[in-house]
Write an enzyme that holds these catalytic residues in place. Sequence first.
Site, PDB file in Angstrom:
ATOM      1  N   HIS A 191       0.849  -1.191   0.000  1.00  0.00           N
ATOM      2  CA  HIS A 191       0.000   0.000   0.000  1.00  0.00           C
ATOM      3  C   HIS A 191       0.880   1.236   0.000  1.00  0.00           C
ATOM      4  O   HIS A 191       1.877   1.305   0.716  1.00  0.00           O
ATOM      5  CB  HIS A 191      -0.929   0.008   1.224  1.00  0.00           C
ATOM      6  CG  HIS A 191      -2.019   1.024   1.125  1.00  0.00           C
ATOM      7  ND1 HIS A 191      -1.836   2.325   1.508  1.00  0.00           N
ATOM      8  CD2 HIS A 191      -3.278   0.943   0.663  1.00  0.00           C
ATOM      9  CE1 HIS A 191      -2.960   3.003   1.291  1.00  0.00           C
ATOM     10  NE2 HIS A 191      -3.850   2.187   0.782  1.00  0.00           N
ATOM     11  N   LEU A 226     -10.456  -3.962   3.265  1.00  0.00           N
ATOM     12  CA  LEU A 226      -9.535  -3.309   2.344  1.00  0.00           C
ATOM     13  C   LEU A 226      -8.396  -2.602   3.078  1.00  0.00           C
ATOM     14  O   LEU A 226      -8.633  -1.726   3.920  1.00  0.00           O
ATOM     15  CB  LEU A 226     -10.293  -2.306   1.472  1.00  0.00           C
ATOM     16  CG  LEU A 226      -9.476  -1.569   0.408  1.00  0.00           C
ATOM     17  CD1 LEU A 226      -8.894  -2.566  -0.596  1.00  0.00           C
ATOM     18  CD2 LEU A 226     -10.337  -0.530  -0.295  1.00  0.00           C
ATOM     19  N   ASP A 227      -7.175  -2.993   2.753  1.00  0.00           N
ATOM     20  CA  ASP A 227      -5.949  -2.387   3.289  1.00  0.00           C
ATOM     21  C   ASP A 227      -5.872  -2.431   4.812  1.00  0.00           C
ATOM     22  O   ASP A 227      -5.234  -1.591   5.444  1.00  0.00           O
ATOM     23  CB  ASP A 227      -5.823  -0.925   2.816  1.00  0.00           C
ATOM     24  CG  ASP A 227      -5.652  -0.834   1.305  1.00  0.00           C
ATOM     25  OD1 ASP A 227      -5.052  -1.760   0.733  1.00  0.00           O
ATOM     26  OD2 ASP A 227      -6.106   0.155   0.719  1.00  0.00           O
ATOM     27  N   GLU A 228      -6.501  -3.430   5.409  1.00  0.00           N
ATOM     28  CA  GLU A 228      -6.471  -3.549   6.869  1.00  0.00           C
ATOM     29  C   GLU A 228      -5.993  -4.919   7.321  1.00  0.00           C
ATOM     30  O   GLU A 228      -6.197  -5.313   8.468  1.00  0.00           O
ATOM     31  CB  GLU A 228      -7.857  -3.237   7.457  1.00  0.00           C
ATOM     32  CG  GLU A 228      -8.291  -1.784   7.237  1.00  0.00           C
ATOM     33  CD  GLU A 228      -9.590  -1.442   7.938  1.00  0.00           C
ATOM     34  OE1 GLU A 228     -10.052  -2.270   8.749  1.00  0.00           O
ATOM     35  OE2 GLU A 228     -10.141  -0.370   7.671  1.00  0.00           O
TER      36      GLU A 228
END
Length: 284
Positions: A191, A226-228
Amino acid sequence: MTSPAEYILTLSCPDRPGVVAAVSGLLARHGCNIIESQQFGDRKAERFFMRVQFAGGPAEDDIRAAFAVLAPDFAMEFTVRDVARKPRVLIMVSKFDHCLNDLLYRVKARTLDIDVVAVVSNHPDLRPLTQSHGIDYHHLPVTPETKPRQEAEVLALVEHYQVDLVVLARYMQVLSQDLCEKLAGRAINIHHSFLPSFKGAKPYHQAHDRGVKLIGATAHYVTSDLDEGPIIEQEVARVNHSHSPEDLAAIGRDVECVTLARAVKWHAEQRVLLDGHKTVVFPR
């Protein structure tokens, strides 16, 4: 004289006395020599993690069978892998080439011990780069309507190439919950920020507008959130008022490459163990 085979054992179990003694005793009884051993007890989760690299002893299947007998006594989850077997990796990309190029160079330079078996992209742009390394390239376009079929093709390639790890090297598509679940623990994403800041389009322009002093990147396991997903590695670089958005983007690309390469390397060396929503990363 032929060197003895080397193996890596990783395990996690409820934290209790005697785990280290049981593991080292089993290895000693089978004539194995411990080369490296690291362990960590998560007091809050009351869970124990261990990574052992050892040489000699019986064949891999026999060692695995011996630990399968020991495991129930400690409610132990474990893996055993021959160090000589390189993880088979499938890389997914879109149009940005810096992370893909960096990973392929590190493999060529033998500083990243993985076997990149294929590259998948929703665009045709990076076919020449990929094929210059002698690696299969699969162009799988995707739209909202074709997403289920395209992801089924991705899974078919994962099975065909017997893939151990999927790396999203700036793949600019959100994976479905179903695909995330099927790749749980074996898909890594990079990310373009020190999460959770600056999500969405033009992150470095957002960062420039806010006058940030640090930019960074986060490599994490892919989950349906998402992105976690559990974070493996993060890196930052210091910037200042004199840097343009283009400067920030260039610095950011370098940070992304380094961060992703570390995460892939550590995963390939089985130095990363999942601890709920976190990771335990045993340093080298």
